[in-house]
Design a protein around this motif. Structure first.
Motif, PDB file in Angstrom:
ATOM      1  N   LYS A 172      39.273  39.231  26.696  1.00 23.41           N
ATOM      2  CA  LYS A 172      39.535  38.919  28.106  1.00 23.41           C
ATOM      3  C   LYS A 172      39.746  37.429  28.343  1.00 23.41           C
ATOM      4  O   LYS A 172      40.326  37.042  29.362  1.00 23.41           O
ATOM      5  N   SER A 173      39.297  36.594  27.413  1.00 19.60           N
ATOM      6  CA  SER A 173      39.480  35.151  27.570  1.00 19.60           C
ATOM      7  C   SER A 173      40.878  34.696  27.158  1.00 19.60           C
ATOM      8  O   SER A 173      41.294  33.582  27.480  1.00 19.60           O
ATOM      9  N   LEU A 174      41.617  35.557  26.428  1.00 19.31           N
ATOM     10  CA  LEU A 174      42.996  35.212  26.074  1.00 19.31           C
ATOM     11  C   LEU A 174      43.851  35.170  27.338  1.00 19.31           C
ATOM     12  O   LEU A 174      43.691  35.993  28.235  1.00 19.31           O
ATOM     13  N   GLN A 175      44.775  34.236  27.393  1.00 19.10           N
ATOM     14  CA  GLN A 175      45.573  34.028  28.590  1.00 19.10           C
ATOM     15  C   GLN A 175      46.986  34.589  28.424  1.00 19.10           C
ATOM     16  O   GLN A 175      47.604  34.453  27.366  1.00 19.10           O
ATOM     17  N   ARG A 176      47.470  35.258  29.458  1.00 19.14           N
ATOM     18  CA  ARG A 176      48.871  35.626  29.540  1.00 19.14           C
ATOM     19  C   ARG A 176      49.346  35.423  30.962  1.00 19.14           C
ATOM     20  O   ARG A 176      48.545  35.403  31.904  1.00 19.14           O
ATOM     21  N   GLU A 177      50.645  35.275  31.130  1.00 17.60           N
ATOM     22  CA  GLU A 177      51.202  35.071  32.461  1.00 17.60           C
ATOM     23  C   GLU A 177      50.905  36.283  33.332  1.00 17.60           C
ATOM     24  O   GLU A 177      51.149  37.427  32.929  1.00 17.60           O
ATOM     25  N   LYS A 178      50.379  36.024  34.517  1.00 15.94           N
ATOM     26  CA  LYS A 178      50.060  37.115  35.429  1.00 15.94           C
ATOM     27  C   LYS A 178      51.321  37.586  36.151  1.00 15.94           C
ATOM     28  O   LYS A 178      52.143  36.768  36.580  1.00 15.94           O
ATOM     29  N   THR A 222      48.380  35.595  21.129  1.00 14.96           N
ATOM     30  CA  THR A 222      49.069  34.875  22.203  1.00 14.96           C
ATOM     31  C   THR A 222      50.198  34.031  21.625  1.00 14.96           C
ATOM     32  O   THR A 222      50.286  33.815  20.410  1.00 14.96           O
ATOM     33  N   CYS A 225      33.024  38.483  31.999  1.00 10.64           N
ATOM     34  CA  CYS A 225      34.023  39.224  31.216  1.00 10.64           C
ATOM     35  C   CYS A 225      33.466  40.557  30.735  1.00 10.64           C
ATOM     36  O   CYS A 225      33.445  40.828  29.525  1.00 10.64           O
TER      37      CYS A 225
END
Length: 277
Positions: free
Chosen positions: A130-136, A58, A201
């Motif tokens: 799946k816990s990593l965040q990215r802009e939706k 990320t 998840c």
């Protein structure tokens, strides 16, 4: 149906490919199975998809995974920018570029951990990914930089609420139930019933050897409904299906289906440039 032989043809190709690789390499080690799976996917997937082994990264430096990644090489760079080395080296892939992450296990153990080859370890790795965040990316976006406003809600039952979900899978060549009371080869349904999968998840696909597959769907008394390739918490359930030597072929078609629906967002190029000025 004109496409009815697709699964059987892919299954034959998979078996032939693995037989060739087995004659040259030893599948005793997980790295070699990962490399074999990468080579197989490279033969099947369109060229716009990059395939590598490595980590999902990320913008703020968080990372997870260390197995097989499918990413958009036609739009995004890798972070390490390694030259192609036959999948031996591991890349760092920005999360914005990732379509799919696959935990590859030559032999998947359903009981106690055995050197990182257990189902519990694979589920843990998938959960971290799946816990990593990215802009939706909005389902109303025209392209990664333009979004229509004030649109009525779309009817996307059993689908994620954004256009760039990351597909996750666990793929194994063989399965061993090393718990006390089950034999996977003779009673696979019993073994599957004993699996505890995290509800928040879960993977979107589990290929369990050559014959068994778990996929998201809606299950009723008499029918199985398969619509979205993605597991949607609160709506989907993982359904077990036994096949005839075609579990991986069906799984690859499910991956192709997922790839065809994912619309990736944008890299934070502006912030990357500003941070270096």
């Amino acid at each position: 149906m004109a496409y009815r032989d697709m699964i059987q043809n892919i299954a034959k190709s998979i078996n032939g490919k693995f037989d060739q690789i087995l004659a040259k390499y030893n599948f005793d080690f997980g790295d070699e199975f990962e490399i074999a799976l990468c080579r197989l996917l490279r033969e099947i997937l369109p060229e716009k998809y990059g395939i590598c082994r490595g980590f999902v990264i990320t913008e703020n430096g968080n990372f997870a995974g260390d197995d097989v990644i499918i990413y958009a090489r036609d739009r995004f760079p890798t972070i390490r920018s390694l030259e192609y080395s036959g999948f031996a080296q591991k890349e760092h892939i920005p999360i914005e570029a990732v379509y799919c992450y696959i935990e590859a296990k030559h032999t998947l153990y359903l009981g106690a951990d055995t050197g990182g080859q257990s189902l519990n370890k694979a589920l843990e790795q998938v959960g971290q990914i799946k816990s990593l965040q990215r802009e939706k990316r909005s389902i109303f976006s025209i392209d990664p930089y333009t979004t229509l406003e004030d649109q009525e809600a779309l009817n996307r039952e059993n689908w994620p609420d954004h256009d760039n979900p990351m597909f996750t899978a666990i793929i194994s060549r063989f399965v061993v139930d090393n718990t006390a009371d089950c034999n996977f080869d003779t009673t696979p349904a019993k073994s599957v019933d004993n699996i505890e999968i995290p509800p928040d998840c879960p993977p979107d696909l589990i290929v369990m050897g050559q014959n068994d597959i778990l996929f998201p769907g809606l299950s009723s008394t008499n029918t199985i409904s398969y619509d979205s390739p993605f597991f949607v918490p609160g709506k989907s359930t993982l359904i077990h299906k036994r096949t005839e030597n075609s579990a991986l072929a069906i799984g690859i078609i499910m991956i192709l289906y997922a790839l065809d629906t994912i619309k990736l967002g944008k890299m934070p190029y502006k912030s990357i440039i500003r941070a270096n000025l």
